[in-house]
Motif scaffolding. Structure first.
Motif, short mmCIF file in Angstrom:
data_model
loop_
_atom_site.label_atom_id
_atom_site.label_comp_id
_atom_site.label_asym_id
_atom_site.label_seq_id
_atom_site.Cartn_x
_atom_site.Cartn_y
_atom_site.Cartn_z
N ASP A 14 0.81 -1.22 0.00
CA ASP A 14 0.00 0.00 0.00
C ASP A 14 0.84 1.28 0.00
O ASP A 14 0.30 2.38 -0.06
N PHE A 15 2.17 1.13 0.08
CA PHE A 15 3.02 2.32 0.16
C PHE A 15 2.81 3.28 -1.01
O PHE A 15 2.68 4.50 -0.78
N PRO A 16 2.74 2.83 -2.26
CA PRO A 16 2.52 3.79 -3.35
C PRO A 16 1.21 4.56 -3.22
O PRO A 16 1.17 5.78 -3.44
N GLN A 17 0.14 3.88 -2.83
CA GLN A 17 -1.13 4.58 -2.65
C GLN A 17 -1.09 5.54 -1.46
O GLN A 17 -1.67 6.63 -1.51
N ALA A 23 0.35 13.10 -1.19
CA ALA A 23 0.56 14.13 -2.23
C ALA A 23 -0.72 14.90 -2.49
O ALA A 23 -0.69 16.14 -2.64
N ALA A 24 -1.86 14.21 -2.52
CA ALA A 24 -3.14 14.89 -2.72
C ALA A 24 -3.44 15.81 -1.54
O ALA A 24 -3.94 16.93 -1.71
N ILE A 45 4.71 7.25 6.95
CA ILE A 45 4.38 6.11 6.07
C ILE A 45 5.61 5.35 5.60
O ILE A 45 5.49 4.24 5.09
N LEU A 46 6.79 5.90 5.78
CA LEU A 46 8.01 5.25 5.31
C LEU A 46 8.17 3.82 5.83
O LEU A 46 8.57 2.93 5.07
N PRO A 47 7.84 3.55 7.11
CA PRO A 47 7.97 2.16 7.58
C PRO A 47 7.09 1.15 6.84
O PRO A 47 7.35 -0.04 6.91
#
Length: 191
Positions: A14-17, A23-24, A45-47
């Protein structure tokens, strides 16, 4: 039948989402002239990339991440009174929603209230604190939270857990702590 929204713990996939959701959010804040702490948000979210962060959960519409949040079940945020600290509470550390899904914050609040109300020993409150007056007004006016108090530029908000018997028709999920909902409410769960 499947529910249009599904809640589950986030994983490395799920990291890309999660990055797109941030970003949004940053774009929305920039358009409103508000600063966003990109480094802090990204650090949260990096972890996910390595799978060592079990605290983030997300709400999905179909396969699209529309909201993500993190909870702290151990204590209220700093700033709550000593008496407040004695009450069983769960702190909502963050809740980021996709600006294109205007009602996702309200849905997450409803789901959390229902989820914690179903525990054998439910907390007295879900709690959070925010410093932005407009955000506090939005959370209390739209999401159903109430302001416990205001101090030092912070708004201390709380929501009592409450059963929402038909919420599973809208949002499906196995609860984040692994506890099962009553059988009558599990027919569309399984993530």
């Amino acid at each position: 039948m499947t529910a249009p929204y599904r809640v589950r713990a986030l994983s490395p996939d799920d990291f890309p989402q999660a990055s797109c959701l941030l970003a949004a959010r940053w774009s929305r804040e920039a358009a409103r002239g508000r600063p966003a702490d990109h480094e802090k948000d990204y650090a949260l979210i990096l972890p996910l990339r390595t799978g060592d962060h079990a605290g983030l959960h997300g709400m999905f519409e179909d396969d699209e991440l529309v909201a993500m949040w993190e909870l702290d079940p151990t204590s209220p945020d700093p700033g709550w009174s000593a008496a407040d600290g004695q009450e069983a509470s769960v702190t909502l550390l963050l809740l980021y929603t996709d600006p294109a899904h205007r009602n996702s914050g309200r849905l997450v609040s409803l789901w959390l209230a229902d989820h914690f109300a179903r525990r054998a020993c439910p907390p007295v409150w879900l709690r959070c604190s925010v410093s932005d007056r407009r955000l506090a007004a939005h959370i209390t006016g739209t999401w159903g939270w109430r302001e416990g108090r205001r101090e030092g530029g912070h708004h201390f908000l709380q929501l009592a857990p409450e059963l929402k018997p038909h919420l599973d028709l809208l949002i499906a999920r196995n609860p984040p702590d692994g506890s099962a909902r009553p059988q009558a409410l599990t027919r569309i769960e399984h993530s």
